[in-house]
Structure formats: structure tokens, C-alpha cells
Design a protein around this motif. Structure first.
Motif, mmCIF file in Angstrom:
data_model
loop_
_atom_site.group_PDB
_atom_site.id
_atom_site.type_symbol
_atom_site.label_atom_id
_atom_site.label_comp_id
_atom_site.label_asym_id
_atom_site.label_seq_id
_atom_site.Cartn_x
_atom_site.Cartn_y
_atom_site.Cartn_z
ATOM 1 N N ASN A 53 -4.234 8.013 1.798
ATOM 2 C CA ASN A 53 -5.178 7.037 2.346
ATOM 3 C C ASN A 53 -6.406 6.863 1.479
ATOM 4 O O ASN A 53 -7.139 5.879 1.613
ATOM 5 N N LEU A 54 -6.643 7.816 0.582
ATOM 6 C CA LEU A 54 -7.771 7.685 -0.338
ATOM 7 C C LEU A 54 -7.624 6.434 -1.196
ATOM 8 O O LEU A 54 -8.620 5.824 -1.611
ATOM 9 N N LEU A 120 -6.279 12.919 -5.632
ATOM 10 C CA LEU A 120 -5.951 11.827 -6.536
ATOM 11 C C LEU A 120 -4.908 10.951 -5.861
ATOM 12 O O LEU A 120 -3.903 11.462 -5.346
ATOM 13 N N ALA A 121 -5.150 9.650 -5.833
ATOM 14 C CA ALA A 121 -4.225 8.727 -5.151
ATOM 15 C C ALA A 121 -4.069 7.467 -5.978
ATOM 16 O O ALA A 121 -4.950 7.097 -6.774
ATOM 17 N N LEU A 128 1.571 0.139 -0.202
ATOM 18 C CA LEU A 128 2.103 1.476 -0.423
ATOM 19 C C LEU A 128 1.139 2.297 -1.259
ATOM 20 O O LEU A 128 0.595 1.813 -2.251
ATOM 21 N N ALA A 129 0.923 3.545 -0.852
ATOM 22 C CA ALA A 129 0.028 4.439 -1.586
ATOM 23 C C ALA A 129 0.591 5.850 -1.583
ATOM 24 O O ALA A 129 1.218 6.297 -0.612
ATOM 25 N N LEU A 130 0.373 6.541 -2.701
ATOM 26 C CA LEU A 130 0.744 7.940 -2.849
ATOM 27 C C LEU A 130 -0.503 8.728 -3.190
ATOM 28 O O LEU A 130 -1.386 8.245 -3.902
ATOM 29 N N GLY A 131 -0.568 9.965 -2.701
ATOM 30 C CA GLY A 131 -1.723 10.783 -3.017
ATOM 31 C C GLY A 131 -1.403 12.258 -2.950
ATOM 32 O O GLY A 131 -0.498 12.688 -2.222
ATOM 33 N N THR A 132 -2.149 13.033 -3.720
ATOM 34 C CA THR A 132 -1.995 14.484 -3.737
ATOM 35 C C THR A 132 -3.364 15.134 -3.799
ATOM 36 O O THR A 132 -4.262 14.650 -4.489
#
Length: 826
Positions: A53-54, A120-121, A128-132
Motif C-alpha cells: 500500500n506504500l 520498498l514498494a 497493482l502494487a508490490l511491496g516488501t
């Protein structure tokens, strides 16, 4: 996001896996963000609960959160500090958790633990979003120190009302890994007015499932009410916990807090944030917005100025607007009409509008006559004494150069060819030019007289005495007061009837109203001389060329983009290549069949510009829009005389009589000229047919108002060449209603602005000004020669083998004042 960024993010996650110690077993802890669902809540605290979500963070944010919950709730207590920064589709952030939970840490002798997290995203489009997040613990106790955890999340928003998320927590350790799955719903047409979150946390080792529901409701002019309910130990002894709280939003500041319930006890939480964006909330203090115009807006920045004024009209925190005009606010009378309309909209919305002028021209007077009051610098003036126009004829200079212009035209009013073959206009041309100027003057005098509440006869007598120094302009009733720059605040406060907070206007960055790809309206620009191929710019003479391929691709893109629900075709051209016009028209017709489609005519939509407008959708024109000019001409220049003067000999050979008919090194023969007349007539008949089909008129009725004749928008309405009198605002309102879209529907612009690198460097170096055609004119060319250079530019631009549907070049319709420099960087 490009593949390099995705690779970098994947590499970091892989590094985390390979470097983490397999024997770490403690679960990472963090201070909760009450009321924020795992699938939504796009603020900086998402670093902890869903790093994906960042990527949806609207702007930079610094946030503090504190929680002190009952021990039975199982929530980690303490303080958390988040810093989130979005950048070009990426987002990053740092979070520090200072945990304070003695019951949890009793085994460690009451030691306290801190966690440092880096998130980090990346945003893979709108949906669509990916983050870790990578986390490291610090503590005095060895059992709590030097722990490491990785949490990764994915959020998918396929619709404006639906968001789904999956989060894997501590998936690189031997701790009790946890997986969160959730959805969030916005049931009111996808707006953020209300938001329901439903989710579940699943513990890998214990198989325990903890369901959780959240609710967020916007409270008008306050902020957001939040609540949540979760159930632990669902399978054995369910333990219900809940929270309720309120966020107060004031501009870019947010403060909130509430109660946490569980185990028969009550705790509390608090949060505060400073952001670069705003959410709906408390009314901000009333203000007067100041807009300073230092250079005349070009085609795109004219639209930006209009949108800026429309936004201020709807802003409840704005009491008034003061326009400080240091350049003409519009490049044409048609554009001035639209700015004047925006000022009237401001006044109709209850705002006071004031103007401050220095060395002003007629377009400044036209725009500011719609305001409540006008002030002028005592050392300034109004350089205006009426409208004038001038047309250059190049036949004489071409004769001196040994160049012969050889043109064939259809329709006696198609005057463009005359400019290259004659030294002055024909009687028909002279009468057409006088009539056009008379029509424009009527529009101008009507608007200024109405705005200044001055009878037409009095206004004519007053303007005939111009130009004016400041005192004369005030004495003639054209301005109200004289005031220096440092006296503007006093002028504003006097008009507002008391003290006023005057601030420079800047477009606020608001949190998005919608998720994913919301509905949009595309504004597709056709701006500049129309040519075959791609758009380009001639920087030395200030001509932008609108390429048929570029505009056609922009229309096709708008048609095929599923998020674009309606299209406004904004035409700002006097025409050019008839083939380019037909290519563009074809794409416009296909677009008009696929989606709600409307044409908005700006300064000019004439000849080839009018050809491209008849796609079947409604046509809006300003009263002062230059349109019509339905006609065709065709020809070339013969350079043999010039070559002779330069001492160049020429020999030509051909296998057939017409093999070199289009050569620039001989004139047309009589036979070729007759054949060319036939072809030009065929192109003219095609033009008439296109208009007749698009306007649902009989060809003979189109021909009666065609013949190359130029009309104003008002005249075109009377002749059924346009449907409505109105500017871009009215066109947008029409297409919104037809597509059933709300007023705040996002606007997107196609094609992307294509200033060349040369123009950009020239602007940065301060050596270029951009003229109404949106090209750049370096000041090393004497202004007196610019019109001549631009008038002869078509010989460089157009292939002599192509028929042209092009308006005759007007050097300028002058409204007094200094020559307008036009900029597209407001």
C-alpha cells in the motif's frame, strides 16, 4: 514500473532470504494502526501492516502513532514513527517502533525492544502494487536483539470500489509465519465516502485464524470516523476486541485518536501526521488566492489556467481571487472569452475577483472587465485603441528572389494562395478581412461594455482616445483604482471589506477519491499546422506541426483506453494538409462512434481544422473562434529564376510530358494547370461531402456557406456549421452529462506535450519565447522579420505535390499592448 525496478526489488528480497539466520524464531512486532484495513489505508504506517500500500501513498508523509491497549487485547504497545516518500512509481519509507509491553517482555527482565524497518514498494499501473519491508530489532536483551524479518504484500484494485490484498509476514524466519488476506469495499459508487474492510490473519504453525472487520466513514468538514472489530481464538474461546476513533484533517495536518476495548478493559491510541497531500476535513481559513501571469499561456497552459480558475470556484476556503497580469492572459480573443467565462463562474460561486495591471493590452482589458474591480500601476498604461489586423503578401518579395508561386484554388474566398501570388488582396479578400475584424470587434465591445457597465457608444468614444496612461484609463472608466505592487494587499482588503489572508495559489495534492483506474475524460489536442506523419516543431520561426499520425494515434489511444469514458477533441489549428485532415477525421469518426465525443474549438478550427471537426459529435465554438474556410488550394513554387540569379544552370530530362510536372524547377504548363484544376475540384467536392455527412446537411447547402469563406463561431452557429456557442467548460459539461460522469472526473491529455529538447534547452537558457502556435522563437530574430519568416515557412513545411486545406495567415489581430510571448509552463 520498468523491469529494472522490479528486478532490483526482487534482488533485495532474495538477499534478505539468503542472509537471514534460519534459527531466528521471534515474531516481529509493531505498534498497530487502528482502523486501517490491510487492503486499504494508504498512509505511511502501511510500512508495517502492508508494504504494498506504500505504492499508493499520494505524497510524502511523516506520521506518529501511539497505542496503549489492555493487556488482554494482545496488541503491542508503544510508539511508532513512519516516513513515507513516493517517487516515480516507486515508494520507500522508514519506520521505527519503540515497543513498551512489559507483560510480553517479562521473560527478558522487562527489557524494551525497538524495530527499524525499511519499506520498498512499486506501482505496476493504477491497479497493482508490490511491496516488501525489511526489519531489524534492537534490545538490551540478547533474546530480543538482532532479529530480522521480511514482510511482503500484494494489493490489487481491479475496480474503483474493490481492493484485495495478501500479506506474508516474517516469511524468511522460523517464527510463526502469518498470512493476512483481505478485501476492502467502497459501496458508494467507488468513492471514499465509506469503506468496509474484511480480512483474516492465518498463523502457519498454530493454524489459528483471526477475522477482522474495519469501517471508515468520512464525516463532512471534520475528517474520518474509524472502527474495527476482531476475534481471537475463534475455534476455542473467542476473545472480542474493538476500537473506535476519529481522524481530524486540517489541510496537510492530521490528528486522531480513540479507544481500544478488550477483556473488559479500555485502552487508547493517538496518531498525528504531516503530509504533502490533503484529505477531506476541517474547513481551512478563508483566503484570497493570488495568481500571477508573467507570460501569455499557450494552448495547453491556457487549459491549465482555466482548470485552475474552475478549481478555485469550487473551493469553499477561497473568498476571492486576485489576478496579477504582467502579460496578456490570453493569446486570442477566443481564449480571452474562455478566461472571462471562468471569472464569471468565480463570481457566480460567491468569490470576489480582482485584477492588477501594469503595461496592459486589449486582451487584459477584455478578461478583467469581467472582474469585480481593476487596479493599475500608476506608472503603467493601457496600450489599446481598438482592434486591427494585418495580412502579409509575399508576391513582391518572391518576384525579387526570382521565385514564382504557382497555385490553383477552389472557391473565391480561399485567400491563402493569394498571399503568395499577389502584392495585395483582391476586393473579395479585402471585404472578407474587414468583415471578420468587424465581427471580432462586436464581440469585444459587447463583453467589455457589459463587464464595465458602460454603454456601447460611450465605450467606443473612450477607446478611440487610446492608448492610455494609467490616470487616463482610470478617468475613462476602464480601470477603477491606481495601486503599486506594494499596495495590492490594501486594494484587496478594501474590495473584500476587511482583512484578507492573501496567499499564492498552488494546486493542492489531494488524496485520491477512487481506487484503481477511475473513469476519465480525454482531451485530445489538434494544435498547429497540420502535416502528414508525426508531429514536430520548427523552432526558429515558432511553428508547431500537428502530424496526422500523432493525432490519429492519440484519438485511437483515447478510444481504446477502457478507463476513458468520453473524449473532448480540442482543435486549435488553421489547417494544413488535406490528407492529414482526412486521416485525423477517420480516427475521430471511429472515436465518436465508440464513446461520447464532442469537439471544442479554440482560437481557430478552420479549413483542415474544420474538416477534422465534422466527426459527427456536437461542435462547441467560442463566439470569436475562427472557423469555416471550407476550400482547397494546390500548387508549388518555381525556383528557376532564383537559381539563375545565383548562377546555377539546370538541365531536366523526362520520359513523358508530365513526368516532372511537380518539379520545383519549372512552372506548370497550361495543360497541367487545367488538369490540376480538375483534381483540386475533386478534393473540394470531397471536403464538401465530408462536411455534409458529418453535419447532416445537403452538399449544396454546405457549398453555399463554404467557398473558402471564414466565419466567427457566432456566424458559424447561424449557418449550422457548429452546434453550440461555448468554450471548453461547456463542452466538458455536455460530455460529462452524456457519459453520466461526475463533475470531479479526472481529465487526461493526449498526445503528450512534445516540445523538442532544443526548445526545452532554449527555455532553460532564457533565449526563447513561445508564440501562439506553440513553437519557439529565439529573440535573435528581429521581431519585425518574424511574421515574414513564418509566412514563408509553408514552403519549407509542405510538399508542393499535396493539396492544402489551410487558412490564410493573419499576422495578428492586434489588441494593443506589447507583442505577446506565449509560454506553456505556467
Amino acid at each position: 514500473m520498468n523491469k529494472l525496478s522490479a528486478f532490483a526489488l526482487g534482488a533485495l528480497a532474495l538477499a534478505a532470504v539468503t542472509t537471514s539466520s534460519p534459527d531466528l524464531h521471534a515474531q516481529s512486532r509493531y505498534v498497530p494502526a487502528p482502523g486501517r484495513p490491510v487492503a486499504a489505508g494508504d498512509d505511511a504506517s502501511s510500512i508495517a501492516y502492508n508494504p504494498a500500500n506504500l505504492a499508493f501513498l499520494p505524497g510524502a508523509e511523516l506520521r506518529w502513532t501511539m497505542a496503549q491497549a489492555p493487556s488482554a487485547v494482545g496488541t503491542t504497545n508503544g510508539h511508532a514513527f513512519d516516513l513515507g516518500l513516493p517517487f516515480l512509481g516507486l515508494a520507500t519509507g522508514l519506520r521505527v517502533d519503540l515497543l513498551d509491553d512489559p507483560s510480553d517482555f517479562a521473560a527478558a527482565g522487562g527489557a524494551r525492544q525497538q524495530w527499524l524497518r525499511w519499506g520498498l514498494a512499486m506501482n505496476l499501473g493504477d491497479s497493482l502494487a508490490l511491496g516488501t519491508t525489511f526489519g531489524w530489532s534492537y534490545a538490551d536483551s540478547l533474546s530480543l536483539d538482532d532479529q530480522f524479518g521480511v514482510t511482503s504484500g500484494l494489493t490489487f484494485r481491479p475496480a474503483t470500489w474493490l481492493s484485495a490484498a495478501a500479506v506474508a509476514r516474517d516469511w524468511t524466519t522460523n517464527a510463526d509465519r502469518r498470512y493476512d488476506l483481505g478485501v476492502a469495499l467502497r459501496p458508494f459508487w467507488g468513492r471514499r465516502l465509506a469503506e468496509l474492510g474484511l480480512e483474516a490473519s492465518i498463523h502457519e504453525r498454530t493454524r489459528e485464524v483471526t477475522p477482522r472487520a474495519t469501517l471508515g466513514i468520512d464525516v463532512p468538514r471534520v475528517g474520518r470516523l474509524r472502527g474495527e472489530v476482531s476475534v481471537r481464538d475463534l475455534a476455542q474461546s473467542p476473545d472480542l476486541t474493538a476500537m473506535v476513533g476519529l481522524d481530524l484533517n486540517l489541510a496537510t495536518f492530521q490528528a486522531g485518536g480513540g479507544a481500544i476495548f478488550g477483556g473488559g478493559d479500555v485502552g487508547y491510541y493517538a496518531t498525528a501526521a504531516i503530509r504533502s497531500y490533503r484529505e477531506p476535513g476541517l474547513p481551512t481559513p478563508k483566503r484570497v488566492a493570488r495568481i500571477r501571469i508573467n507570460s501569455t499561456p499557450g494552448v495547453r497552459n491556457h487549459v491549465k489556467l482555466l482548470r485552475r480558475l474552475w478549481r478555485l470556484a469550487e473551493d469553499r476556503s477561497v473568498d476571492g481571487v486576485v489576478l496579477q497580469l504582467r502579460a496578456e492572459p490570453a493569446s486570442s480573443l477566443a481564449h480571452a472569452e474562455e478566461v472571462g467565462d471562468a471569472i464569471r463562474l468565480l463570481r457566480a460561486s460567491g468569490k470576489k475577483v480582482l485584477c492588477h495591471l501594469e503595461d496592459a493590452g486589449g486582451r487584459s482589458l477584455h478578461v478583467c472587465s469581467q472582474a469585480d474591480r481593476i487596479a493599475m500601476n500608476p506608472a503603467g498604461g493601457l496600450r489599446f485603441a481598438g482592434l486591427s489586423s494585418q495580412y502579409m503578401y509575399y508576391g513582391g518579395v518572391l518576384d525579387k528572389l526570382g521565385v514564382r508561386a504557382d497555385f490553383v484554388r477552389v472557391a473565391e474566398h480561399k485567400l491563402a494562395a493569394e498571399q503568395y501570388t499577389r502584392k495585395s488582396s483582391t476586393e473579395i479578400g479585402r471585404q472578407d478581412h474587414i468583415d471578420l475584424l468587424t465581427q471580432l470587434e462586436g464581440i469585444y465591445m459587447h463583453d467589455v461594455g457589459g463587464g464595465r457597465k458602460m454603454p456601447l457608444s460611450t465605450l467606443r468614444q473612450t477607446i478611440a482616445k487610446g492608448p492610455f496612461i494609467a490616470s487616463e484609463a482610470r478617468g475613462g472608466g476602464l480601470v477603477d483604482v491606481l495601486a503599486y505592487d506594494d499596495e495590492i494587499d490594501e486594494f484587496v482588503e478594501e474590495t473584500m471589506g476587511g482583512r484578507a489572508r492573501i496567499v499564492d495559489d498552488a494546486a493542492p495534492s489531494n488524496a485520491p477519491t477512487w481506487w484503481g483506474s477511475p473513469s476519465k475524460i480525454a482531451v485530445v489536442y489538434l494544435s498547429g499546422d497540420m502535416v502528414d506523419g508525426e508531429s514536430q516543431t520548427i523552432p526558429l520561426v515558432g511553428i508547431r506541426l500537428a502530424g496526422s499520425y500523432t493525432i490519429a494515434k492519440a484519438l485511437k489511444r483515447a478510444r481504446e483506453d477502457s478507463s476513458v469514458k468520453a473524449v473532448v477533441f480540442r482543435i486549435e489549428t488553421g489547417g494544413g494538409s488535406s490528407l492529414a485532415a482526412d486521416v485525423i477525421l477517420r480516427e475521430a469518426i471511429l472515436t465518436a462512434k465508440a464513446k461520447p465525443f464532442v469537439v471544442s474549438m479554440g482560437t481557430a478550427a478552420a479549413s483542415g481544422g474544420y474538416y477534422a471537426a465534422v466527426a459527427g459529435g456536437p461542435i462547441f465554438a467560442n463566439r470569436a473562434t475562427i472557423t469555416g474556410s471550407i476550400g482547397i488550394f494546390y500548387g508549388k513554387v518555381d525556383l528557376v529564376g532564383l537559381l539563375g540569379k545565383l548562377g546555377v544552370g539546370l538541365e531536366q530530362f523526362r520520359t513523358a510530358p508530365r513526368a516532372d510536372a511537380e518539379s520545383l524547377y519549372r512552372p506548370f504548363t497550361d495543360d497541367e494547370r487545367r488538369e490540376l484544376g480538375v483534381k483540386v475540384k475533386q478534393f473540394y467536392d470531397l471536403f464538401i461531402a465530408r462536411v455534409a455527412d458529418g453535419r447532416k446537411m445537403k452538399p449544396e447547402d454546405v457549398d453555399a456557406v463554404a467557398r473558402g469563406r471564414v466565419w466567427t463561431g457566432q456566424q458559424a452557429l447561424e449557418r449550422k456549421l457548429v452546434d453550440h456557442i461555448g468554450g471548453l467548460r461547456e463542452a466538458l459539461e455536455f460530455v460529462r452529462a452524456r457519459a453520466e460522469l461526475p463533475r470531479d472526473t479526472e481529465l487526461v491529455e493526449f498526445p503528450e506535450d512534445d516540445d523538442s529538447a532544443l526548445l526545452a534547452l532554449a527555455k532553460l537558457a532564457g533565449i526563447a519565447s513561445v508564440f501562439p502556435q506553440a513553437g519557439a522563437v529565439p529573440i535573435v530574430i528581429p521581431p519585425a522579420l518574424l511574421d515574414l519568416a513564418r509566412g514563408l515557412a509553408p514552403f519549407m513545411v509542405y510538399d508542393g505535390t499535396k493539396p492544402l486545406a489551410r487558412l490564410d495567415l493573419v499576422g495578428d489581430v492586434s489588441f494593443g499592448g506589447a507583442p505577446a510571448t506565449v509560454d506553456d509552463e505556467l
